[in-house]
Scaffold this active site. Structure first.
Site, short mmCIF file in Angstrom:
data_model
loop_
_atom_site.label_atom_id
_atom_site.label_comp_id
_atom_site.label_asym_id
_atom_site.label_seq_id
_atom_site.Cartn_x
_atom_site.Cartn_y
_atom_site.Cartn_z
N ASN A 1 2.22 -45.38 -0.75
CA ASN A 1 2.37 -45.74 0.67
C ASN A 1 1.24 -46.68 1.11
OD1 ASN A 1 4.60 -44.42 2.41
ND2 ASN A 1 3.99 -42.79 1.00
N HIS B 1 4.60 -37.25 6.54
CA HIS B 1 4.94 -36.02 5.82
C HIS B 1 6.37 -36.13 5.29
CE1 HIS B 1 4.48 -31.82 4.75
NE2 HIS B 1 5.73 -31.65 5.15
N ASP C 1 -0.13 -30.70 9.95
CA ASP C 1 1.27 -31.12 10.16
C ASP C 1 1.84 -30.72 11.51
OD1 ASP C 1 1.28 -32.16 7.56
OD2 ASP C 1 2.07 -30.32 6.69
N GLU D 1 9.94 -43.65 3.65
CA GLU D 1 8.53 -43.81 4.04
C GLU D 1 8.12 -45.28 3.97
OE1 GLU D 1 6.70 -39.45 2.92
OE2 GLU D 1 6.29 -41.06 1.51
C1 GAR Z 1 3.84 -39.08 0.53
O1 GAR Z 1 5.16 -38.79 0.17
C2 GAR Z 1 3.48 -38.37 1.81
O2 GAR Z 1 4.58 -38.15 2.64
C3 GAR Z 1 2.92 -37.08 1.31
O3 GAR Z 1 2.21 -37.40 0.16
C4 GAR Z 1 2.87 -38.48 -0.49
C5 GAR Z 1 1.81 -39.46 -0.94
O4 GAR Z 1 2.33 -40.36 -1.87
N1 GAR Z 1 2.10 -36.44 2.30
C6 GAR Z 1 2.05 -35.12 2.49
O5 GAR Z 1 2.66 -34.32 1.82
C7 GAR Z 1 1.15 -34.68 3.65
N2 GAR Z 1 1.31 -33.30 3.95
P1 GAR Z 1 1.57 -41.71 -2.17
O6 GAR Z 1 0.12 -41.36 -2.51
O7 GAR Z 1 2.26 -42.28 -3.36
O8 GAR Z 1 1.68 -42.57 -0.97
#
Ligand code: GAR
Length: 196
Positions: free
Chosen positions: A20, A110, A151, A180
């Site tokens: 992200n 999230h 959250d 996302e």
């Molecule tokens: C994402 O999917 C985000 O929604 C989640 O962690 C992932 C990070 O992926 N966040 C949570 O679960 C927060 N409670 P990334 O490092 O590849 O962006």
């Protein structure tokens, strides 16, 4: 047009892969008026740091002493004149002093439809496994302000997707990631454009 509009500055907090974060960096790469001068990472071995180096963005490797027992991080953010803090897969709790210093200026993403499937321990594959286990008909992603409870801050934006019989935690994770990627940068841009 007012040529003196101040540049808006983002800091990203990250812990792991940073997909992200990378998507956000790329989205804002060619946009004038918005910059990302600083990334905070809770893990010195995170893959995210490779991307940060590639884009010549300053990386600050967090330690718990600095984050929880000092104002160092707040000072760093204020020195860099940060307008908005973006949590992008950041797995440590944000301390109250940081939330108080940046009221309504810190957001999180999230991988579920909060208020369901959030809270401590609910991250990554565990979220999608729980959604399937409970035979939900839909899931999605939530972007929300950060408050002192995991959250639970005010919801800014949600996007949904249906769960198919053929879905697995992995397939849902991939589809949620697409949502996302599509929405997080745009929501960030909207918030920045509406800041004074
Ligand atoms: C994402 O999917 C985000 O929604 C989640 O962690 C992932 C990070 O992926 N966040 C949570 O679960 C927060 N409670 P990334 O490092 O590849 O962006």
């Amino acid at each position: 047009m007012n040529v003196n509009v101040k540049e808006k500055r983002i800091a990203i907090f990250v812990s792991g892969e940073g997909t992200n974060m990378l998507n956000i960096i790329k989205y804002f790469e060619d946009r004038t008026g918005i910059s990302i001068p600083l990334v905070f990472c809770s893990n010195a071995n995170a893959k995210a740091l490779d991307h940060v180096r590639e884009y010549n963005i300053d990386a600050y490797i967090l330690n718990k002493e600095d984050l929880y027992n000092s104002d160092k991080i707040i000072n760093e953010l204020q020195d860099k004149d940060i307008d908005l803090i973006i949590l992008a897969g950041f797995m440590w709790m944000i301390p109250d002093n940081l939330i108080t210093a940046f009221p309504d200026q810190m957001i999180n993403i999230h991988p579920a439809l909060l208020p369901q499937y959030g809270g401590k321990g609910m991250y990554g594959k565990k979220v999608h496994e729980a959604v399937i286990e409970n035979k939900e008909s839909e899931t999605g992603m939530t972007i929300h302000y950060v408050n002192e409870n995991y959250d639970e801050g005010k919801i800014i934006f949600q996007a949904k997707l249906p769960i198919l019989d053929s879905d697995t935690p992995e397939s849902i994770a991939a589809k949620v990631k697409e949502l996302e990627f599509e929405h997080y940068p745009k929501v960030i841009e909207d918030l920045l454009l509406n800041l004074n």
